[in-house]
Design a protein around this motif. Structure first.
Motif, PDB file in Angstrom:
ATOM      1  N   LEU A  27       0.927  -1.121   0.024  1.00 27.71           N
ATOM      2  CA  LEU A  27      -0.021  -0.011   0.046  1.00 27.71           C
ATOM      3  C   LEU A  27       0.640   1.187  -0.121  1.00 27.71           C
ATOM      4  N   LEU A  28       0.604   2.092  -0.950  1.00 27.40           N
ATOM      5  CA  LEU A  28       1.217   3.478  -0.840  1.00 27.40           C
ATOM      6  C   LEU A  28       0.010   4.478  -0.490  1.00 27.40           C
ATOM      7  N   VAL A  29       0.332   5.158   0.609  1.00 29.50           N
ATOM      8  CA  VAL A  29      -0.439   6.215   1.045  1.00 29.50           C
ATOM      9  C   VAL A  29      -0.122   7.347   0.520  1.00 29.50           C
ATOM     10  N   THR A  30      -0.729   8.388  -0.151  1.00 27.66           N
ATOM     11  CA  THR A  30      -0.405   9.618  -0.938  1.00 27.66           C
ATOM     12  C   THR A  30      -1.065  10.679  -0.080  1.00 27.66           C
ATOM     13  N   ALA A  31      -0.576  11.556   0.681  1.00 25.13           N
ATOM     14  CA  ALA A  31      -1.430  12.454   1.556  1.00 25.13           C
ATOM     15  C   ALA A  31      -0.936  13.876   1.404  1.00 25.13           C
ATOM     16  N   GLY A  32      -2.099  14.712   1.193  1.00 26.28           N
ATOM     17  CA  GLY A  32      -1.770  16.128   1.081  1.00 26.28           C
ATOM     18  C   GLY A  32      -2.555  16.871   2.593  1.00 26.28           C
ATOM     19  N   ALA A  33      -2.689  18.064   2.556  1.00 27.27           N
ATOM     20  CA  ALA A  33      -3.048  18.551   3.672  1.00 27.27           C
ATOM     21  C   ALA A  33      -4.363  18.353   4.341  1.00 27.27           C
ATOM     22  N   GLY A  34      -5.392  17.703   3.495  1.00 25.24           N
ATOM     23  CA  GLY A  34      -6.788  17.224   3.932  1.00 25.24           C
ATOM     24  C   GLY A  34      -6.638  16.320   5.049  1.00 25.24           C
ATOM     25  N   LEU A  35      -5.480  15.353   5.034  1.00 21.82           N
ATOM     26  CA  LEU A  35      -5.472  14.432   6.243  1.00 21.82           C
ATOM     27  C   LEU A  35      -5.216  15.038   7.540  1.00 21.82           C
ATOM     28  N   GLY A  36      -4.530  16.338   7.374  1.00 21.10           N
ATOM     29  CA  GLY A  36      -4.286  16.946   8.799  1.00 21.10           C
ATOM     30  C   GLY A  36      -5.511  17.801   9.203  1.00 21.10           C
ATOM     31  N   VAL A  37      -6.067  18.134   8.308  1.00 17.35           N
ATOM     32  CA  VAL A  37      -7.437  18.886   8.402  1.00 17.35           C
ATOM     33  C   VAL A  37      -8.459  18.064   9.415  1.00 17.35           C
ATOM     34  N   ASP A  38      -8.412  16.544   9.167  1.00 18.12           N
ATOM     35  CA  ASP A  38      -9.007  15.947   9.687  1.00 18.12           C
ATOM     36  C   ASP A  38      -8.718  15.608  11.471  1.00 18.12           C
ATOM     37  N   SER A  39      -7.551  15.931  11.548  1.00 23.76           N
ATOM     38  CA  SER A  39      -6.868  16.012  12.986  1.00 23.76           C
ATOM     39  C   SER A  39      -7.126  17.439  13.625  1.00 23.76           C
ATOM     40  N   GLY A  40      -7.718  18.174  12.978  1.00 25.14           N
ATOM     41  CA  GLY A  40      -7.715  19.666  13.760  1.00 25.14           C
ATOM     42  C   GLY A  40      -7.140  20.660  13.163  1.00 25.14           C
ATOM     43  N   LEU A  41      -6.087  20.295  12.350  1.00 27.40           N
ATOM     44  CA  LEU A  41      -5.065  21.476  11.630  1.00 27.40           C
ATOM     45  C   LEU A  41      -5.686  22.218  10.518  1.00 27.40           C
ATOM     46  N   PRO A  42      -5.342  23.454  10.695  1.00 25.77           N
ATOM     47  CA  PRO A  42      -5.661  24.393   9.468  1.00 25.77           C
ATOM     48  C   PRO A  42      -5.162  24.020   8.201  1.00 25.77           C
ATOM     49  N   ASP A  43      -5.627  24.325   7.037  1.00 25.70           N
ATOM     50  CA  ASP A  43      -4.921  24.198   5.724  1.00 25.70           C
ATOM     51  C   ASP A  43      -4.558  25.571   5.352  1.00 25.70           C
ATOM     52  N   PHE A  44      -2.982  25.798   5.412  1.00 21.25           N
ATOM     53  CA  PHE A  44      -2.551  27.133   5.152  1.00 21.25           C
ATOM     54  C   PHE A  44      -2.447  27.391   3.785  1.00 21.25           C
ATOM     55  N   ARG A  45      -2.701  26.528   3.011  1.00 18.72           N
ATOM     56  CA  ARG A  45      -2.592  26.880   1.474  1.00 18.72           C
ATOM     57  C   ARG A  45      -3.227  28.061   0.872  1.00 18.72           C
ATOM     58  N   GLY A  46      -4.622  28.349   1.634  1.00 21.69           N
ATOM     59  CA  GLY A  46      -5.355  29.389   1.277  1.00 21.69           C
ATOM     60  C   GLY A  46      -5.170  30.756   1.936  1.00 21.69           C
ATOM     61  N   ASN A  47      -5.079  31.812   1.220  1.00 24.64           N
ATOM     62  CA  ASN A  47      -4.875  33.124   1.737  1.00 24.64           C
ATOM     63  C   ASN A  47      -6.013  33.322   3.075  1.00 24.64           C
ATOM     64  N   GLU A  48      -7.163  32.969   2.677  1.00 25.60           N
ATOM     65  CA  GLU A  48      -8.390  33.230   3.464  1.00 25.60           C
ATOM     66  C   GLU A  48      -8.081  32.604   4.770  1.00 25.60           C
ATOM     67  N   GLY A  49      -7.677  31.297   4.527  1.00 26.01           N
ATOM     68  CA  GLY A  49      -7.708  30.409   5.751  1.00 26.01           C
ATOM     69  C   GLY A  49      -6.564  30.859   6.681  1.00 26.01           C
ATOM     70  N   MET A  50      -5.497  31.081   5.996  1.00 29.64           N
ATOM     71  CA  MET A  50      -4.155  31.645   6.557  1.00 29.64           C
ATOM     72  C   MET A  50      -4.434  32.936   7.369  1.00 29.64           C
ATOM     73  N   TRP A  51      -4.973  33.877   6.861  1.00 26.88           N
ATOM     74  CA  TRP A  51      -5.089  34.968   7.556  1.00 26.88           C
ATOM     75  C   TRP A  51      -6.058  35.000   8.603  1.00 26.88           C
TER      76      TRP A  51
END
Length: 285
Positions: A27-51
């Motif tokens: 199994l190869l798990v390929t993970a982006g920011a969405g997995l961290g969001v499930d742990s309660g982490l913000p996604d810093f890619r978008g400016n609005e969310g980061m601001w």
């Protein structure tokens, strides 16, 4: 826009995922920011969310690409380390969500186990107990430091650095970490925007271990979680494996292969559904 799958169709897709897992040997798990969001982490890619998370950057109308760059450390080191220091502290105290345990259990079913490829720099897979020798962090890790210059190709742990940050001003209050060799300012060992000083030796070693793991795997399965198209590193890497693909993404789940399964939902929701399907399959005569 296509309509969301019905509950019955979703159950069928979960069952297909269970069958793909039963047919795989690795199994190869390929993970982006969405997995961290499930742990309660913000996604810093978008400016609005980061601001929203960093009002001082919003007031300055400073984009993610501007703060996440070596230039920011040269021009405004306390602000740059305020941003990264806050993130470092956040990642250290965040507990991985339930999806990590489900992925680990799926990997244990397969002869070759699993390997992780992630663009995340948060170290959540290691924190969740995944084997550090079976992870590729293609953008590096916030838990490691390097010289800003850099004076040499040396990377060291950030464990000794405990940042104190003025959250409102997004500025580091205590002393920034320094290179132990030349005394220059240190920075995270993360591939940033417009970055020609990133030391990639640690990530290069991770790639070597992945290549050694991948060669004998004959029936690979890829589970992609929370990987977007804005910066498509994770999506492209999974597709390049030419293997069955389970794509989990609330808004961009479509797959380009008839061997793919599209799950338009969060990682936690999809992995829970796959887990239920595996349990049902094990109980079937």
């Amino acid at each position: 826009m296509s309509s969301p799958p019905s509950p019955l169709e979703l159950e069928d897709r979960f069952a297909r995922c269970a069958r793909l897992i039963s047919q795989a040997d690795g199994l190869l798990v390929t993970a982006g920011a969405g997995l961290g969001v499930d742990s309660g982490l913000p996604d810093f890619r978008g400016n609005e969310g980061m601001w929203r998370a960093y009002p001082a950057l919003g007031r300055a109308r400073m984009s993610f690409a501007e703060i996440a760059s070596p230039h920011a450390f040269h021009a405004r080191p306390r602000l740059a380390w305020g941003f990264y220091g806050h993130r470092l502290a956040l990642y250290r105290r965040t507990l991985p969500g339930p999806g990590f345990a489900i992925l680990s259990a799926i990997g244990r079913r397969l002869p070759a186990g699993l390997f992780v490829f992630t663009s995340n720099v948060d170290g959540q897979f290691q924190r969740a107990g995944f084997d550090p020798e079976r992870i590729v962090e293609c953008h590096g890790s916030i838990h490691h430091l390097q010289c800003l210059m850099p004076c040499r190709d040396t990377i060291w742990s950030a464990d000794g650095f405990v940042p104190a940050v003025d959250d409102d001003a997004c500025e580091l209050l205590d002393e920034a970490p320094r290179c132990p060799h030349c005394g220059a300012l240190a920075r995270p060992n993360i591939l940033m925007f417009n970055d020609d000083g990133w030391i990639e030796e640690r990530t290069r070693m991770q790639w070597s271990r992945f290549d050694a793991w991948r060669r004998p795997v004959e029936r690979l399965l890829v589970i992609e979680i929370g990987a977007g198209t804005a910066i498509p590193s994770v999506r492209l890497f999974g597709e390049e494996q030419h293997a069955p693909l389970i794509r989990i993404n609330p808004t961009e789940a479509k797959t380009a292969t008839d061997r793919g399964v599209s799950l338009p939902m969060t990682g936690a929701e999809a992995l829970s559904g796959i887990e239920r399907a595996l349990i049902r399959a094990a109980r079937s005569p």
